[in-house]
Design an enzyme around this catalytic site. Sequence first.
Site, PDB file in Angstrom:
ATOM      1  N   ALA A 123       3.871 -42.831  52.061  1.00  6.09           N
ATOM      2  CA  ALA A 123       4.064 -44.116  51.387  1.00  6.09           C
ATOM      3  C   ALA A 123       4.191 -43.924  49.885  1.00  6.09           C
ATOM      4  O   ALA A 123       3.976 -42.819  49.363  1.00  6.09           O
ATOM      5  CB  ALA A 123       2.902 -45.059  51.683  1.00  6.09           C
ATOM      6  N   ASN A 124       4.560 -44.986  49.198  1.00  4.71           N
ATOM      7  CA  ASN A 124       4.559 -45.033  47.742  1.00  4.71           C
ATOM      8  C   ASN A 124       3.381 -45.868  47.259  1.00  4.71           C
ATOM      9  O   ASN A 124       2.837 -46.693  47.996  1.00  4.71           O
ATOM     10  CB  ASN A 124       5.868 -45.656  47.224  1.00  4.71           C
ATOM     11  CG  ASN A 124       7.026 -44.692  47.318  1.00  4.71           C
ATOM     12  OD1 ASN A 124       6.851 -43.488  47.222  1.00  4.71           O
ATOM     13  ND2 ASN A 124       8.222 -45.222  47.527  1.00  4.71           N
ATOM     14  N   ARG A 125       3.009 -45.712  45.983  1.00  2.00           N
ATOM     15  CA  ARG A 125       1.856 -46.427  45.415  1.00  2.00           C
ATOM     16  C   ARG A 125       2.299 -47.794  44.890  1.00  2.00           C
ATOM     17  O   ARG A 125       2.351 -48.015  43.693  1.00  2.00           O
ATOM     18  CB  ARG A 125       1.232 -45.614  44.287  1.00  2.00           C
ATOM     19  CG  ARG A 125       0.737 -44.238  44.680  1.00  2.00           C
ATOM     20  CD  ARG A 125       0.183 -43.506  43.455  1.00  2.00           C
ATOM     21  NE  ARG A 125      -0.136 -42.127  43.740  1.00  2.00           N
ATOM     22  CZ  ARG A 125      -1.311 -41.705  44.204  1.00  2.00           C
ATOM     23  NH1 ARG A 125      -2.266 -42.593  44.444  1.00  2.00           N
ATOM     24  NH2 ARG A 125      -1.533 -40.427  44.430  1.00  2.00           N
ATOM     25  N   SER A 126       2.616 -48.687  45.772  1.00  2.00           N
ATOM     26  CA  SER A 126       3.053 -50.024  45.362  1.00  2.00           C
ATOM     27  C   SER A 126       2.076 -51.064  45.880  1.00  2.00           C
ATOM     28  O   SER A 126       1.713 -51.047  47.057  1.00  2.00           O
ATOM     29  CB  SER A 126       4.456 -50.324  45.902  1.00  2.00           C
ATOM     30  OG  SER A 126       4.799 -51.673  45.664  1.00  2.00           O
ATOM     31  N   ALA A 133       9.097 -50.623  46.888  1.00  2.00           N
ATOM     32  CA  ALA A 133       9.071 -49.172  46.659  1.00  2.00           C
ATOM     33  C   ALA A 133       9.230 -48.507  48.020  1.00  2.00           C
ATOM     34  O   ALA A 133       8.254 -48.165  48.686  1.00  2.00           O
ATOM     35  CB  ALA A 133       7.761 -48.766  45.993  1.00  2.00           C
TER      36      ALA A 133
END
Length: 402
Positions: free
Chosen positions: A208-211, A274
């Site tokens: 995952a992304n840090r969104s 993101a």
Amino acid sequence: MLADKRILLIVSGSVSAFKALALVRLLRKAGAQVTPVLTEGGARFVTPHALQAIAGEAVQQDLWSLAEEAERGHIRLARMPDLVVVAPASANMLARMAHGLADDLATTLLLATDRPVLVAPAMNWAMWAHPATRANMALLAARGIRSIGPNDGAMAEAESGPGRLAEPEEILAAIEAILAGPRPLAGRHVLVTSGPTHEPIDPVRYIANRSSGKQGHAIAGALAALGARVTLVSGPVTQPDPVGVTVVRIESAREMLAACEAALPADAAICAAAVADWRTAREAGQKLKKIPGEAPPPLELALNPDILATLSTHAMRPGLVVGFAAETENVVPNAIAKRARKGCDWIVANDVSGDVMGGAENAVHLVTAAGVEDWPRLPKEEVARRLAARVAEALEPLAATR
């Protein structure tokens, strides 16, 4: 936004009535004048003295009071406000409204008013799910009564579920949306993506992304406040749903693309999510085990679909396509190159090397065919309002050519 607006606030019998005090504070801070009406049930949970002290106006309670009737009169009171708000609206209050009862001051005002009405339901989850309540809500909606909530969460009876009163900030946003005046995006459909995507490695792990979704959700809310019909395709986030927005929840990038295509046609698409660039080529069916003495299992990655590029070249391409560029270096040059590569109209670029992801503020650069605009560091809500205003300006001439 609510300067000189007059709100008639009806507080009915619910344990959540204490939140009406916070709502009054927010309304007065926004410039509104608040006339409180307290039902007999509401007075069992909040005192008229507290409500009157915070509202700065006398609390209206008794239909049969000679003094109150002589001073104002219930008909004049019903026609005086710009908006009537029932918060909290108990199951009993909704039933009385639906069936046109007028047996106390609150229901008489609701039957006599010719002004818009907003209800914020609050009750036990079973009462909210009951067919009678659902029928009453459908009847009120058919008559033009607007609603906000209820939310899903903990309740007074140590139970949890849908029926919790919307938060005062959410009710305030709904009030502002109703009283905002000109709505330049009325009749427009805007697609917004927000949050991260989770790409499964095995049943318990993911890429995952840090969104946090704060910026994308704020944009969806700002567009709705300007009158747009907004479809928000959101990855896994903890952000509350923006008021007046249709939310489609997804997990992976492929699910997000499918939801975006299903939402077309749209006048504009704002791709603020993101999205993970890669996913595992083969998702493990069982949890991958860490075996002492053995190397970690290799992860073969595959490219995810490019949602921004797909929408930019789609057969039902929105008239305006906006992408986001989260960069840690060479922010503007990378954004300019991304705009050309993806084929979108605008890129909103930001430096995410600090506390932007999950933070409350953002400093962005708007990259368009005309050049680059550098916006100062602002709360994400203000970034959203500015971007929504620019979208409204851009769509107006597009409409003229249709």
